[in-house]
Design an enzyme around this catalytic site. Structure first.
Site, PDB file in Angstrom:
ATOM      1  N   ALA A 104       0.838  -1.459  -0.032  1.00  0.00           N
ATOM      2  CA  ALA A 104       0.067  -0.059   0.092  1.00  0.00           C
ATOM      3  C   ALA A 104       0.905   1.380  -0.219  1.00  0.00           C
ATOM      4  O   ALA A 104       2.160   1.046   0.387  1.00  0.00           O
ATOM      5  CB  ALA A 104      -0.856   0.071   1.154  1.00  0.00           C
ATOM      6  N   GLY A 155       0.559  -4.895   1.010  1.00  0.00           N
ATOM      7  CA  GLY A 155      -0.643  -4.831   0.293  1.00  0.00           C
ATOM      8  C   GLY A 155      -0.348  -5.847  -1.168  1.00  0.00           C
ATOM      9  O   GLY A 155      -1.464  -6.166  -1.734  1.00  0.00           O
ATOM     10  N   GLU A 188      -0.804  -9.193  -0.638  1.00  0.00           N
ATOM     11  CA  GLU A 188      -2.209  -9.467  -0.271  1.00  0.00           C
ATOM     12  C   GLU A 188      -2.952  -9.438  -1.785  1.00  0.00           C
ATOM     13  O   GLU A 188      -3.864 -10.313  -1.631  1.00  0.00           O
ATOM     14  CB  GLU A 188      -2.750  -8.373   0.412  1.00  0.00           C
ATOM     15  CG  GLU A 188      -2.081  -8.414   1.860  1.00  0.00           C
ATOM     16  CD  GLU A 188      -2.319  -7.364   3.120  1.00  0.00           C
ATOM     17  OE1 GLU A 188      -2.322  -6.173   2.803  1.00  0.00           O
ATOM     18  OE2 GLU A 188      -2.897  -7.829   4.142  1.00  0.00           O
ATOM     19  N   GLU A 236       4.789  -4.581   7.210  1.00  0.00           N
ATOM     20  CA  GLU A 236       3.992  -3.852   7.690  1.00  0.00           C
ATOM     21  C   GLU A 236       4.547  -3.353   9.315  1.00  0.00           C
ATOM     22  O   GLU A 236       4.328  -2.316   9.782  1.00  0.00           O
ATOM     23  CB  GLU A 236       2.571  -4.117   7.956  1.00  0.00           C
ATOM     24  CG  GLU A 236       1.775  -4.055   6.771  1.00  0.00           C
ATOM     25  CD  GLU A 236       1.797  -5.212   5.734  1.00  0.00           C
ATOM     26  OE1 GLU A 236       2.754  -6.163   5.905  1.00  0.00           O
ATOM     27  OE2 GLU A 236       1.288  -5.089   4.863  1.00  0.00           O
TER      28      GLU A 236
END
Ligand code: CAA
Length: 260
Positions: free
Chosen positions: A66, A111, A114, A134
């Site tokens: 992200a 992300g 993911e 993260e």
């Protein structure tokens, strides 16, 4: 629809969806997540699309997570909404009736991993690196990573990856079952297309139902999963593809599936 940070190519029933923000290693910002949500919906509706491949632009990254710059000043409410938006993308990919292959051409982090885990299976470049960094940013995965990774590789390996924040090599990802197969970077996409073409030549209603049975069966007792499988199996006998597939076998010819 025109996309700003996505490239979409549809050739011979195979849609190649490329995350295209190479200046930030294809990091997912809110706008890009909206585009992905829209693209998944569009691909699901498009009868010309049989199989989807998701990859990243450039040679370095699939998706490096992200967008940290965008997230850095978010309020808790905004962060919650951002996680829900990412999860909508992940869930919409997982719920797609069409098969989706991730071609991980480089870093798949946070992300980005993911997004890859939301696909039905992952092919990767032998130079790829995968991880959940993260915790090194003071946060945790938010786009379904804790759930999807633990279900795929078991809690022990998921715990190690997520708690340490360390990246793993493509070889380790293969050994752990995160990815199905590794290829030299230059062969990755053509191998993904080859498999997509094989899948695309089958009875795709059956493929979609099998996807449904596998995904939903994982959340059921084994007995309920068996029952669910049998009912979907029965429904397939109402399709033209079942007739065509079986008659073609008996008549010793190649089946021409219509997807009906
Ligand atoms: N967000 C925003 N920008 C990013 C980014 C990200 N996730 N990853 C890379 N970039 C940007 C860099 O800031 C840099 O931009 P500038 O040139 O403007 O400085 C550009 O992409 C190139 O990156 P690097 O210079 O850092 O390249 P590198 O080769 O030195 O390192 C890397 C590559 C190891 C992947 C490194 O970029 C990195 O660690 N990226 C962050 C990875 C990460 O922590 N991802 C998880 C994000 S959190 C998340 O995803 C939460 C969630 O579950 C939803």
């Amino acid at each position: 629809m025109e996309f700003k940070s996505l490239l979409l190519d549809i050739t011979d029933g195979i849609a190649k969806l490329t995350v295209n923000r190479p200046e930030s290693l294809n990091a997912l910002n809110a706008e890009l997540l909206s585009e992905l949500e829209c693209a998944v919906y569009q691909l699901e509706q498009d009868s010309a699309v049989k199989v989807v491949i998701v990859t990243g632009a450039g040679e370095k990254a699939f998706v490096a997570g992200a967008d940290i710059k965008e997230m850095s000043s978010m309020t808790p409410y905004q962060a919650h909404q951002f996680a829900l938006k990412g999860q909508r993308v992940v869930l919409s990919l997982q719920k797609m009736k069409k098969p989706v292959i991730a071609a991980v051409n480089g870093y798949a982090l946070g992300g980005g991993l993911e997004l890859a885990l939301a696909c039905d299976f992952i092919y990767a470049s032998d130079k790829a690196k995968l991880g959940f960094p993260e915790v090194t940013l003071g946060i945790m995965p938010g786009f379904g990573g804790t759930q999807n990774l633990a279900r795929l590789v078991g809690p022990g390996r998921a715990n190690e990856m997520i708690f340490s924040g360390r990246m793993i090599s493509a070889e380790k990802a293969l050994a752990w079952g995160v990815v199905n197969e590794l290829f030299p970077a230059e062969a990755l996409l053509s191998k993904a297309v080859e498999t997509a073409a094989t899948i695309g030549g089958t009875g795709l209603i059956g493929v979609g139902y099998a996807k449904d049975a596998i995904a939903n069966g994982l959340n059921m007792t084994k007995e309920d999963g068996f029952r669910y499988e049998a009912s979907l199996f029965g429904v397939l006998f109402a399709t033209s593809d079942q007739r065509e597939g079986m008659y073609a076998f008996v008549e010793k010819r190649k089946a021409a599936f219509s997807g009906n």
